[in-house]
Design a protein around this motif. Sequence first.
Motif, mmCIF file in Angstrom:
data_model
loop_
_atom_site.group_PDB
_atom_site.id
_atom_site.type_symbol
_atom_site.label_atom_id
_atom_site.label_comp_id
_atom_site.label_asym_id
_atom_site.label_seq_id
_atom_site.Cartn_x
_atom_site.Cartn_y
_atom_site.Cartn_z
ATOM 1 N N GLN A 72 0.832 -1.206 0.000
ATOM 2 C CA GLN A 72 0.000 0.000 0.000
ATOM 3 C C GLN A 72 0.868 1.259 0.000
ATOM 4 O OE1 GLN A 72 -3.214 -0.151 -0.577
ATOM 5 N NE2 GLN A 72 -3.151 -2.378 -0.464
ATOM 6 N N ILE A 73 1.960 1.211 0.752
ATOM 7 C CA ILE A 73 2.891 2.342 0.743
ATOM 8 C C ILE A 73 3.540 2.472 -0.632
ATOM 9 C CG2 ILE A 73 5.058 3.225 1.707
ATOM 10 C CD1 ILE A 73 4.218 1.851 4.366
ATOM 11 N N TYR A 74 3.922 1.358 -1.219
ATOM 12 C CA TYR A 74 4.554 1.370 -2.538
ATOM 13 C C TYR A 74 3.634 2.008 -3.576
ATOM 14 C CZ TYR A 74 7.024 -0.304 -6.681
ATOM 15 O OH TYR A 74 7.704 -0.377 -7.869
ATOM 16 N N VAL A 75 2.355 1.607 -3.569
ATOM 17 C CA VAL A 75 1.429 2.165 -4.561
ATOM 18 C C VAL A 75 1.162 3.649 -4.292
ATOM 19 C CG1 VAL A 75 -0.816 1.651 -3.493
ATOM 20 C CG2 VAL A 75 -0.587 1.580 -5.968
ATOM 21 N N ASN B 261 2.356 4.985 -7.543
ATOM 22 C CA ASN B 261 1.077 5.018 -8.258
ATOM 23 C C ASN B 261 0.799 3.739 -9.049
ATOM 24 O OD1 ASN B 261 0.379 7.620 -7.344
ATOM 25 N ND2 ASN B 261 1.692 8.514 -8.922
ATOM 26 N N ILE B 262 1.473 2.674 -8.714
ATOM 27 C CA ILE B 262 1.269 1.391 -9.389
ATOM 28 C C ILE B 262 1.829 0.296 -8.484
ATOM 29 C CG2 ILE B 262 3.467 1.436 -10.639
ATOM 30 C CD1 ILE B 262 1.982 0.222 -13.039
ATOM 31 N N TYR B 263 1.182 -0.872 -8.488
ATOM 32 C CA TYR B 263 1.721 -2.004 -7.735
ATOM 33 C C TYR B 263 2.902 -2.594 -8.501
ATOM 34 C CZ TYR B 263 -2.375 -1.925 -4.706
ATOM 35 O OH TYR B 263 -3.333 -1.559 -3.809
ATOM 36 N N PRO B 264 3.854 -3.176 -7.784
ATOM 37 C CA PRO B 264 5.017 -3.734 -8.494
ATOM 38 C C PRO B 264 4.608 -4.911 -9.373
ATOM 39 C CG PRO B 264 5.113 -4.307 -6.156
ATOM 40 C CD PRO B 264 3.968 -3.363 -6.328
ATOM 41 N N PRO C 101 9.780 -9.626 -4.607
ATOM 42 C CA PRO C 101 9.673 -8.586 -3.580
ATOM 43 C C PRO C 101 10.770 -7.530 -3.639
ATOM 44 C CG PRO C 101 10.723 -10.492 -2.606
ATOM 45 C CD PRO C 101 10.454 -10.819 -4.062
ATOM 46 N N GLU C 102 11.665 -7.642 -4.644
ATOM 47 C CA GLU C 102 12.797 -6.717 -4.736
ATOM 48 C C GLU C 102 12.350 -5.263 -4.849
ATOM 49 O OE1 GLU C 102 12.516 -9.468 -6.685
ATOM 50 O OE2 GLU C 102 14.036 -10.716 -5.722
ATOM 51 N N ALA C 103 11.213 -5.018 -5.479
ATOM 52 C CA ALA C 103 10.737 -3.635 -5.648
ATOM 53 C C ALA C 103 10.494 -2.967 -4.300
ATOM 54 C CB ALA C 103 9.466 -3.620 -6.489
ATOM 55 N N LEU C 104 9.965 -3.713 -3.337
ATOM 56 C CA LEU C 104 9.718 -3.148 -2.004
ATOM 57 C C LEU C 104 11.037 -2.860 -1.286
ATOM 58 C CD1 LEU C 104 6.787 -5.448 -0.812
ATOM 59 C CD2 LEU C 104 6.627 -3.143 -1.742
ATOM 60 N N GLU C 105 12.007 -3.746 -1.470
ATOM 61 C CA GLU C 105 13.309 -3.557 -0.830
ATOM 62 C C GLU C 105 14.079 -2.412 -1.488
ATOM 63 O OE1 GLU C 105 14.992 -7.445 -1.215
ATOM 64 O OE2 GLU C 105 13.801 -8.263 0.436
ATOM 65 N N ASP C 106 14.058 -2.352 -2.830
ATOM 66 C CA ASP C 106 14.783 -1.306 -3.551
ATOM 67 C C ASP C 106 14.206 0.077 -3.277
ATOM 68 O OD1 ASP C 106 16.366 -3.305 -4.585
ATOM 69 O OD2 ASP C 106 15.367 -3.357 -6.542
#
Length: 142
Positions: free
Chosen positions: A62-65, A69-72, A78-83
């Motif tokens: 939810q924080i990422y989006v 403005n888009i889900y990974p 899960p690298e997108a959340l870590e990066d």
Amino acid sequence: MDVYFFGRFKKEKGFTLVELLIIVIVVVVLIGLAVRTFTFLTDRVRETSTEVEMANITKALQIYVAVQNIYPPEADFPEALEDAGIMDNVPELDTWENPYQYSSIAGITYTLESYGIDGANGGGDDIVYINGVLIEGGLYSN
């Protein structure tokens, strides 16, 4: 051997074979109940732990989006959340050592799933989050 004590008949001390068998049966039944209860509680704790882990991942999504403005995409999870610095060490395996199943449709919606105790899709033990909402809560009600 019969023993007489002051003219009275006295049995030898000790347990009979029947008494020992009854004691053994009672102990085996109690051990069986304890093992079954332990297994039940262990499975329930693992399921609750997986649900909590998945809830944390959904909050990170939810924080990422909110930021991107888009889900990974599936390939970047899960690298997108870590990066992005949102969540460190995103767990890839549930508590049964099965991989989490993540899918995203055009970055607009996502599904995060654990196949539960049996490690197979379906069967009523799956834990499923869709867009941050718990849809299937596993085998045990928490």
